[in-house]
Motif scaffolding. Structure first.
Motif, PDB file in Angstrom:
ATOM      1  N   THR A  47      28.839  42.404  39.854  1.00 38.45           N
ATOM      2  CA  THR A  47      29.996  42.927  40.579  1.00 38.45           C
ATOM      3  C   THR A  47      29.518  43.915  41.624  1.00 38.45           C
ATOM      4  N   VAL A  48      29.974  43.744  42.876  1.00 36.94           N
ATOM      5  CA  VAL A  48      29.592  44.686  43.931  1.00 36.94           C
ATOM      6  C   VAL A  48      30.786  45.431  44.519  1.00 36.94           C
ATOM      7  N   ALA A  49      32.002  44.915  44.320  1.00 38.74           N
ATOM      8  CA  ALA A  49      33.171  45.617  44.854  1.00 38.74           C
ATOM      9  C   ALA A  49      34.426  45.180  44.111  1.00 38.74           C
ATOM     10  N   VAL A  50      35.313  46.139  43.949  1.00 43.91           N
ATOM     11  CA  VAL A  50      36.655  45.856  43.451  1.00 43.91           C
ATOM     12  C   VAL A  50      37.591  46.224  44.586  1.00 43.91           C
ATOM     13  N   GLY A  51      38.280  45.206  45.117  1.00 44.60           N
ATOM     14  CA  GLY A  51      39.205  45.441  46.221  1.00 44.60           C
ATOM     15  C   GLY A  51      40.518  45.997  45.702  1.00 44.60           C
ATOM     16  N   SER A  52      41.551  45.826  46.454  1.00 44.52           N
ATOM     17  CA  SER A  52      42.847  46.351  46.038  1.00 44.52           C
ATOM     18  C   SER A  52      43.306  45.665  44.756  1.00 44.52           C
ATOM     19  N   VAL A  53      43.792  46.483  43.841  1.00 48.64           N
ATOM     20  CA  VAL A  53      44.355  45.995  42.586  1.00 48.64           C
ATOM     21  C   VAL A  53      45.753  46.586  42.490  1.00 48.64           C
ATOM     22  N   GLU A  54      46.728  45.730  42.193  1.00 48.42           N
ATOM     23  CA  GLU A  54      48.100  46.194  42.075  1.00 48.42           C
ATOM     24  C   GLU A  54      48.603  45.938  40.665  1.00 48.42           C
ATOM     25  N   VAL A  72      37.825  32.430  46.103  1.00 50.00           N
ATOM     26  CA  VAL A  72      38.574  32.181  47.343  1.00 50.00           C
ATOM     27  C   VAL A  72      37.689  32.249  48.590  1.00 50.00           C
ATOM     28  N   ARG A  73      36.461  32.769  48.440  1.00 50.25           N
ATOM     29  CA  ARG A  73      35.557  32.822  49.581  1.00 50.25           C
ATOM     30  C   ARG A  73      34.127  32.819  49.074  1.00 50.25           C
ATOM     31  N   VAL A  74      33.283  32.063  49.761  1.00 51.32           N
ATOM     32  CA  VAL A  74      31.863  32.023  49.422  1.00 51.32           C
ATOM     33  C   VAL A  74      31.076  32.377  50.670  1.00 51.32           C
ATOM     34  N   GLY A  75      30.255  33.416  50.566  1.00 46.40           N
ATOM     35  CA  GLY A  75      29.365  33.801  51.655  1.00 46.40           C
ATOM     36  C   GLY A  75      27.953  33.308  51.362  1.00 46.40           C
ATOM     37  N   ARG A  76      26.994  33.916  52.028  1.00 43.73           N
ATOM     38  CA  ARG A  76      25.602  33.494  51.813  1.00 43.73           C
ATOM     39  C   ARG A  76      25.143  33.821  50.398  1.00 43.73           C
ATOM     40  N   THR A  77      25.387  35.062  49.951  1.00 44.72           N
ATOM     41  CA  THR A  77      25.015  35.465  48.590  1.00 44.72           C
ATOM     42  C   THR A  77      26.211  35.976  47.789  1.00 44.72           C
ATOM     43  N   SER A  78      27.343  36.158  48.453  1.00 44.53           N
ATOM     44  CA  SER A  78      28.497  36.767  47.787  1.00 44.53           C
ATOM     45  C   SER A  78      29.639  35.785  47.587  1.00 44.53           C
ATOM     46  N   LEU A  79      30.503  36.128  46.642  1.00 44.87           N
ATOM     47  CA  LEU A  79      31.699  35.338  46.343  1.00 44.87           C
ATOM     48  C   LEU A  79      32.863  36.303  46.143  1.00 44.87           C
ATOM     49  N   THR A  80      33.997  35.988  46.720  1.00 47.08           N
ATOM     50  CA  THR A  80      35.210  36.774  46.516  1.00 47.08           C
ATOM     51  C   THR A  80      36.122  36.002  45.578  1.00 47.08           C
ATOM     52  N   VAL A  81      36.653  36.720  44.592  1.00 49.27           N
ATOM     53  CA  VAL A  81      37.461  36.102  43.555  1.00 49.27           C
ATOM     54  C   VAL A  81      38.813  36.816  43.481  1.00 49.27           C
ATOM     55  N   GLU A  82      39.900  36.048  43.528  1.00 47.48           N
ATOM     56  CA  GLU A  82      41.229  36.597  43.279  1.00 47.48           C
ATOM     57  C   GLU A  82      41.512  36.455  41.793  1.00 47.48           C
ATOM     58  N   VAL A  83      42.025  37.537  41.204  1.00 48.09           N
ATOM     59  CA  VAL A  83      42.310  37.536  39.769  1.00 48.09           C
ATOM     60  C   VAL A  83      43.772  37.930  39.557  1.00 48.09           C
ATOM     61  N   LEU A  97      53.852  37.870  36.290  1.00 50.04           N
ATOM     62  CA  LEU A  97      52.650  38.399  36.936  1.00 50.04           C
ATOM     63  C   LEU A  97      52.670  39.918  36.796  1.00 50.04           C
ATOM     64  N   ALA A  98      51.691  40.467  36.092  1.00 55.30           N
ATOM     65  CA  ALA A  98      51.647  41.903  35.832  1.00 55.30           C
ATOM     66  C   ALA A  98      50.674  42.639  36.741  1.00 55.30           C
ATOM     67  N   THR A  99      49.551  42.008  37.059  1.00 52.32           N
ATOM     68  CA  THR A  99      48.497  42.661  37.836  1.00 52.32           C
ATOM     69  C   THR A  99      47.775  41.612  38.660  1.00 52.32           C
ATOM     70  N   HIS A 100      47.340  41.992  39.853  1.00 51.64           N
ATOM     71  CA  HIS A 100      46.495  41.091  40.639  1.00 51.64           C
ATOM     72  C   HIS A 100      45.561  41.915  41.509  1.00 51.64           C
ATOM     73  N   GLY A 101      44.427  41.290  41.881  1.00 46.53           N
ATOM     74  CA  GLY A 101      43.451  41.979  42.718  1.00 46.53           C
ATOM     75  C   GLY A 101      42.334  41.045  43.146  1.00 46.53           C
ATOM     76  N   GLN A 102      41.422  41.612  43.930  1.00 46.51           N
ATOM     77  CA  GLN A 102      40.254  40.858  44.418  1.00 46.51           C
ATOM     78  C   GLN A 102      38.989  41.590  44.016  1.00 46.51           C
ATOM     79  N   LEU A 103      37.993  40.818  43.604  1.00 45.37           N
ATOM     80  CA  LEU A 103      36.690  41.362  43.260  1.00 45.37           C
ATOM     81  C   LEU A 103      35.624  40.564  43.992  1.00 45.37           C
ATOM     82  N   THR A 104      34.515  41.232  44.298  1.00 45.07           N
ATOM     83  CA  THR A 104      33.410  40.578  44.993  1.00 45.07           C
ATOM     84  C   THR A 104      32.161  40.647  44.126  1.00 45.07           C
ATOM     85  N   TYR A 105      31.460  39.532  44.070  1.00 46.14           N
ATOM     86  CA  TYR A 105      30.244  39.390  43.266  1.00 46.14           C
ATOM     87  C   TYR A 105      29.112  38.915  44.159  1.00 46.14           C
ATOM     88  N   VAL A 106      27.881  39.198  43.743  1.00 43.00           N
ATOM     89  CA  VAL A 106      26.694  38.704  44.433  1.00 43.00           C
ATOM     90  C   VAL A 106      25.855  37.935  43.426  1.00 43.00           C
TER      91      VAL A 106
END
Length: 118
Positions: A47-54, A72-83, A97-106
């Motif tokens: 895990t490298v980032a936790v974006g907005s979580v509501e 939802v997105r794949v970069g060269r080494t990173s992936l963005t995931v909606e949860v 739906l109780a909670t949602h957010g985006q996280l980024t992984y490498v």
């Protein structure tokens, strides 16, 4: 790519008002998000980032949670995931739906160094 799991909220996951600790919910989101990212990358991820979580509605002790993670997105080494975290009561309320957010992984190698996602 997608991953999902079910988790029951127990009293030890809640504050004195019976609402789930945000950290407990974030931990579930991170765990399932990493599964989706690793499945897509076919490599270990960190895990490298936790974006907005509501947090839209309270999650209470006794709620059954379904955690759904989608890449939802794949970069060269990173992936963005909606949860998304859905809650429901046994024999009661409909799924909400109780909670949602985006996280980024490498994606990483055995030394923990970033590597390209195939």
């Amino acid at each position: 790519m997608e991953a999902r799991t079910l988790e029951l909220v127990f009293p030890e996951h809640t504050n004195p008002l019976g609402a789930a600790f945000g950290g407990f919910v974030l931990g579930l989101m991170d765990k399932v998000g990493s599964y989706a990212a690793a499945r897509r990358a076919r490599k270990p991820v960190v895990t490298v980032a936790v974006g907005s979580v509501e947090f839209k509605v309270p999650i209470k002790s006794g709620d059954l949670l379904e955690v759904v993670a989608r890449v939802v997105r794949v970069g060269r080494t990173s992936l963005t995931v909606e949860v998304e975290v859905y809650k429901e009561r046994f024999g009661g309320e409909e799924r909400v739906l109780a909670t949602h957010g985006q996280l980024t992984y490498v994606a990483v190698n055995e030394k923990g160094e970033p590597v390209p996602v195939d």
